[in-house]
Design a protein around this motif. Structure first.
Motif, PDB file in Angstrom:
ATOM      1  N   ALA A  75       0.848  -1.189   0.000  1.00 20.17           N
ATOM      2  CA  ALA A  75       0.000   0.000   0.000  1.00 20.17           C
ATOM      3  C   ALA A  75       0.884   1.239   0.000  1.00 20.17           C
ATOM      4  CB  ALA A  75      -0.906   0.008   1.225  1.00 20.17           C
ATOM      5  N   SER A  76       0.403   2.269  -0.652  1.00 18.54           N
ATOM      6  CA  SER A  76       1.070   3.564  -0.622  1.00 18.54           C
ATOM      7  C   SER A  76       0.026   4.585  -0.203  1.00 18.54           C
ATOM      8  CB  SER A  76       1.653   3.899  -1.999  1.00 18.54           C
ATOM      9  OG  SER A  76       0.651   3.797  -2.998  1.00 18.54           O
ATOM     10  N   TRP A  77       0.396   5.851  -0.148  1.00 19.72           N
ATOM     11  CA  TRP A  77      -0.582   6.865   0.226  1.00 19.72           C
ATOM     12  C   TRP A  77      -0.510   8.042  -0.715  1.00 19.72           C
ATOM     13  CZ3 TRP A  77       0.624  11.842   1.911  1.00 19.72           C
ATOM     14  CH2 TRP A  77       1.938  12.078   2.292  1.00 19.72           C
ATOM     15  N   TYR A  78      -1.624   8.754  -0.795  1.00 20.38           N
ATOM     16  CA  TYR A  78      -1.677   9.961  -1.599  1.00 20.38           C
ATOM     17  C   TYR A  78      -2.424  11.028  -0.823  1.00 20.38           C
ATOM     18  CZ  TYR A  78      -6.453   8.670  -3.191  1.00 20.38           C
ATOM     19  OH  TYR A  78      -7.779   8.349  -3.285  1.00 20.38           O
ATOM     20  N   GLY A  79      -2.164  12.289  -1.137  1.00 17.16           N
ATOM     21  CA  GLY A  79      -2.775  13.336  -0.346  1.00 17.16           C
ATOM     22  C   GLY A  79      -2.724  14.704  -0.963  1.00 17.16           C
ATOM     23  N   PRO A  80      -1.681  15.486  -0.646  1.00 19.46           N
ATOM     24  CA  PRO A  80      -1.692  16.918  -0.965  1.00 19.46           C
ATOM     25  C   PRO A  80      -2.043  17.270  -2.412  1.00 19.46           C
ATOM     26  CG  PRO A  80       0.196  16.388   0.388  1.00 19.46           C
ATOM     27  CD  PRO A  80      -0.472  15.089   0.044  1.00 19.46           C
ATOM     28  N   GLY A  81      -1.530  16.584  -3.382  1.00 12.23           N
ATOM     29  CA  GLY A  81      -1.809  16.915  -4.775  1.00 12.23           C
ATOM     30  C   GLY A  81      -3.229  16.597  -5.207  1.00 12.23           C
ATOM     31  N   PHE A  82      -3.924  15.758  -4.453  1.00 11.44           N
ATOM     32  CA  PHE A  82      -5.273  15.339  -4.829  1.00 11.44           C
ATOM     33  C   PHE A  82      -6.332  15.886  -3.876  1.00 11.44           C
ATOM     34  CE2 PHE A  82      -2.356  12.259  -6.532  1.00 11.44           C
ATOM     35  CZ  PHE A  82      -2.830  12.043  -7.805  1.00 11.44           C
ATOM     36  N   HIS A  83      -5.928  16.545  -2.803  1.00 14.76           N
ATOM     37  CA  HIS A  83      -6.859  17.053  -1.794  1.00 14.76           C
ATOM     38  C   HIS A  83      -7.866  18.018  -2.435  1.00 14.76           C
ATOM     39  CE1 HIS A  83      -8.209  17.886   2.257  1.00 14.76           C
ATOM     40  NE2 HIS A  83      -8.148  19.175   1.998  1.00 14.76           N
ATOM     41  N   GLY A  84      -9.146  17.722  -2.258  1.00 17.01           N
ATOM     42  CA  GLY A  84     -10.207  18.571  -2.803  1.00 17.01           C
ATOM     43  C   GLY A  84     -10.678  18.179  -4.188  1.00 17.01           C
ATOM     44  N   ARG A  85      -9.955  17.299  -4.863  1.00 15.99           N
ATOM     45  CA  ARG A  85     -10.381  16.852  -6.197  1.00 15.99           C
ATOM     46  C   ARG A  85     -11.474  15.803  -6.064  1.00 15.99           C
ATOM     47  NH1 ARG A  85      -5.156  15.698 -10.013  1.00 15.99           N
ATOM     48  NH2 ARG A  85      -4.438  17.836 -10.198  1.00 15.99           N
ATOM     49  N   LEU A  86     -12.204  15.567  -7.151  1.00 17.99           N
ATOM     50  CA  LEU A  86     -13.241  14.548  -7.145  1.00 17.99           C
ATOM     51  C   LEU A  86     -12.621  13.159  -7.219  1.00 17.99           C
ATOM     52  CD1 LEU A  86     -16.002  16.007  -9.484  1.00 17.99           C
ATOM     53  CD2 LEU A  86     -15.980  15.915  -7.003  1.00 17.99           C
ATOM     54  N   THR A  87     -13.162  12.242  -6.426  1.00 24.03           N
ATOM     55  CA  THR A  87     -12.721  10.846  -6.484  1.00 24.03           C
ATOM     56  C   THR A  87     -13.567  10.125  -7.531  1.00 24.03           C
ATOM     57  OG1 THR A  87     -14.260  10.169  -4.761  1.00 24.03           O
ATOM     58  CG2 THR A  87     -12.064  10.848  -4.049  1.00 24.03           C
ATOM     59  N   GLU A  91     -17.254  11.971  -4.877  1.00 25.28           N
ATOM     60  CA  GLU A  91     -17.101  12.835  -3.703  1.00 25.28           C
ATOM     61  C   GLU A  91     -15.750  13.518  -3.733  1.00 25.28           C
ATOM     62  OE1 GLU A  91     -15.588  10.134  -0.048  1.00 25.28           O
ATOM     63  OE2 GLU A  91     -17.549   9.553  -0.813  1.00 25.28           O
ATOM     64  N   ARG A  92     -15.607  14.562  -2.943  1.00 21.14           N
ATOM     65  CA  ARG A  92     -14.333  15.279  -2.853  1.00 21.14           C
ATOM     66  C   ARG A  92     -13.366  14.499  -1.973  1.00 21.14           C
ATOM     67  NH1 ARG A  92     -13.951  19.217  -6.368  1.00 21.14           N
ATOM     68  NH2 ARG A  92     -15.881  20.359  -6.652  1.00 21.14           N
ATOM     69  N   PHE A  93     -12.118  14.377  -2.439  1.00 21.97           N
ATOM     70  CA  PHE A  93     -11.102  13.665  -1.674  1.00 21.97           C
ATOM     71  C   PHE A  93     -10.634  14.535  -0.523  1.00 21.97           C
ATOM     72  CE2 PHE A  93      -6.500  12.771  -1.000  1.00 21.97           C
ATOM     73  CZ  PHE A  93      -6.644  11.533  -0.410  1.00 21.97           C
ATOM     74  N   ASP A  94     -10.636  13.961   0.673  1.00 21.00           N
ATOM     75  CA  ASP A  94     -10.131  14.636   1.864  1.00 21.00           C
ATOM     76  C   ASP A  94      -9.005  13.774   2.422  1.00 21.00           C
ATOM     77  OD1 ASP A  94      -9.571  15.894   4.259  1.00 21.00           O
ATOM     78  OD2 ASP A  94     -11.652  15.915   4.963  1.00 21.00           O
ATOM     79  N   MET A  95      -7.785  14.283   2.343  1.00 23.41           N
ATOM     80  CA  MET A  95      -6.621  13.495   2.782  1.00 23.41           C
ATOM     81  C   MET A  95      -6.616  13.261   4.291  1.00 23.41           C
ATOM     82  SD  MET A  95      -3.500  16.128   2.322  1.00 23.41           S
ATOM     83  CE  MET A  95      -3.337  17.609   3.299  1.00 23.41           C
ATOM     84  N   ASN A  96      -7.488  13.958   5.029  1.00 23.95           N
ATOM     85  CA  ASN A  96      -7.544  13.804   6.478  1.00 23.95           C
ATOM     86  C   ASN A  96      -8.620  12.830   6.931  1.00 23.95           C
ATOM     87  OD1 ASN A  96      -5.453  15.773   6.916  1.00 23.95           O
ATOM     88  ND2 ASN A  96      -6.958  17.284   6.273  1.00 23.95           N
ATOM     89  N   GLU A  97      -9.321  12.184   5.997  1.00 25.54           N
ATOM     90  CA  GLU A  97     -10.294  11.150   6.323  1.00 25.54           C
ATOM     91  C   GLU A  97      -9.668   9.780   6.110  1.00 25.54           C
ATOM     92  OE1 GLU A  97     -13.924  11.558   4.205  1.00 25.54           O
ATOM     93  OE2 GLU A  97     -14.382  13.520   5.072  1.00 25.54           O
ATOM     94  N   LEU A  98     -10.263   8.751   6.698  1.00 25.60           N
ATOM     95  CA  LEU A  98      -9.744   7.382   6.564  1.00 25.60           C
ATOM     96  C   LEU A  98     -10.395   6.726   5.353  1.00 25.60           C
ATOM     97  CD1 LEU A  98      -9.763   6.359  10.322  1.00 25.60           C
ATOM     98  CD2 LEU A  98      -7.823   7.106   8.942  1.00 25.60           C
ATOM     99  N   LEU A 140      -3.826   4.665   0.128  1.00 27.80           N
ATOM    100  CA  LEU A 140      -4.490   5.157   1.334  1.00 27.80           C
ATOM    101  C   LEU A 140      -4.424   6.675   1.405  1.00 27.80           C
ATOM    102  CD1 LEU A 140      -2.871   2.594   3.753  1.00 27.80           C
ATOM    103  CD2 LEU A 140      -5.282   2.674   3.147  1.00 27.80           C
ATOM    104  N   SER A 141      -5.364   7.268   2.123  1.00 29.72           N
ATOM    105  CA  SER A 141      -5.293   8.700   2.391  1.00 29.72           C
ATOM    106  C   SER A 141      -4.117   8.958   3.331  1.00 29.72           C
ATOM    107  CB  SER A 141      -6.594   9.182   3.029  1.00 29.72           C
ATOM    108  OG  SER A 141      -6.769   8.578   4.293  1.00 29.72           O
ATOM    109  N   LYS A 142      -3.709  10.203   3.411  1.00 30.59           N
ATOM    110  CA  LYS A 142      -2.590  10.577   4.281  1.00 30.59           C
ATOM    111  C   LYS A 142      -2.885  10.196   5.731  1.00 30.59           C
ATOM    112  CE  LYS A 142       0.010  14.666   5.696  1.00 30.59           C
ATOM    113  NZ  LYS A 142       0.131  16.129   5.530  1.00 30.59           N
ATOM    114  N   ALA A 143      -4.129  10.423   6.186  1.00 31.62           N
ATOM    115  CA  ALA A 143      -4.502  10.111   7.573  1.00 31.62           C
ATOM    116  C   ALA A 143      -4.407   8.616   7.846  1.00 31.62           C
ATOM    117  CB  ALA A 143      -5.919  10.607   7.858  1.00 31.62           C
ATOM    118  N   ALA A 144      -4.815   7.779   6.890  1.00 26.14           N
ATOM    119  CA  ALA A 144      -4.753   6.327   7.072  1.00 26.14           C
ATOM    120  C   ALA A 144      -3.300   5.856   7.124  1.00 26.14           C
ATOM    121  CB  ALA A 144      -5.506   5.620   5.960  1.00 26.14           C
ATOM    122  N   ALA A 145      -2.448   6.405   6.261  1.00 29.66           N
ATOM    123  CA  ALA A 145      -1.031   6.034   6.263  1.00 29.66           C
ATOM    124  C   ALA A 145      -0.376   6.437   7.585  1.00 29.66           C
ATOM    125  CB  ALA A 145      -0.308   6.687   5.094  1.00 29.66           C
TER     126      ALA A 145
END
Length: 179
Positions: A75-87, A91-98, A140-145
């Protein structure tokens, strides 16, 4: 010069390897295996006498428990570059959600992700498609990682498990309630 060992090395076990790294190599005749890391914290007060030094991992009080293993992989994680974009599910991607991205699991599926290296686990909801990097199973989201203890590493081996409701004396227990 460091001694290099081939796959068919025929050195006796009494001869030590000339390099410190060689004792960790599985091809080395002195290889003794990896030391088990169960849990990640100190052993509980009532540790089993059968396995001294091993700790039973603490389960998070999520009102859920892990079922059968669904998949193992990286598993890897993604976050800042995708935060707020549509998944992929809209829905909007929130890197601080699990949340997590998986190639085939249905949107909304909740899975327990276990990191054997750290002994930590977290329940995430699938809301996106990916990862699109060869050899990766889950993004995974940043919070999950961060919850799994590999945010700084970037990626780690994990086990996906189905999520089952917790049971007490054969009865289902509603999460968040004390019985």
């Amino acid at each position: 010069m460091a001694q290099t060992m081939g796959l068919n090395a025929s050195t006796s076990l009494s001869e030590p390897c000339s390099s410190a790294k060689a004792v960790h190599d599985m091809r080395c005749p002195n290889y003794t295996g990896f030391k088990p890391r169960v849990g990640g914290g100190a052993a509980p007060a009532a540790a089993s006498d059968d396995a001294p030094g091993l700790a039973v991992p603490e389960r998070p009080s999520l009102g859920l428990r892990g079922g059968r293993d669904l998949q193992r992989g990286v598993a890897s994680w993604y976050g800042p570059g995708f935060h707020g974009r549509l998944t992929a599910n809209g829905e909007r991607f929130d890197m601080n959600e699990l949340t997590a991205a998986h190639k085939t699991l249905p949107f909304g599926t909740r899975v327990l992700v276990h990191n054997p290296r750290t002994g930590k686990e977290v329940v995430v909801r699938i809301n996106d498609r990916g990862p699109f990097i060869k050899g990766r199973m889950l993004d995974l989201s940043k919070a999950a990682a961060k919850a799994l203890g590999f945010k700084s590493r970037g990626h780690d081996a994990v086990v996906l498990r189905e999520v089952l409701p917790a049971r007490a004396n054969g009865e289902l227990v509603a999460s968040g309630r004390d019985s």
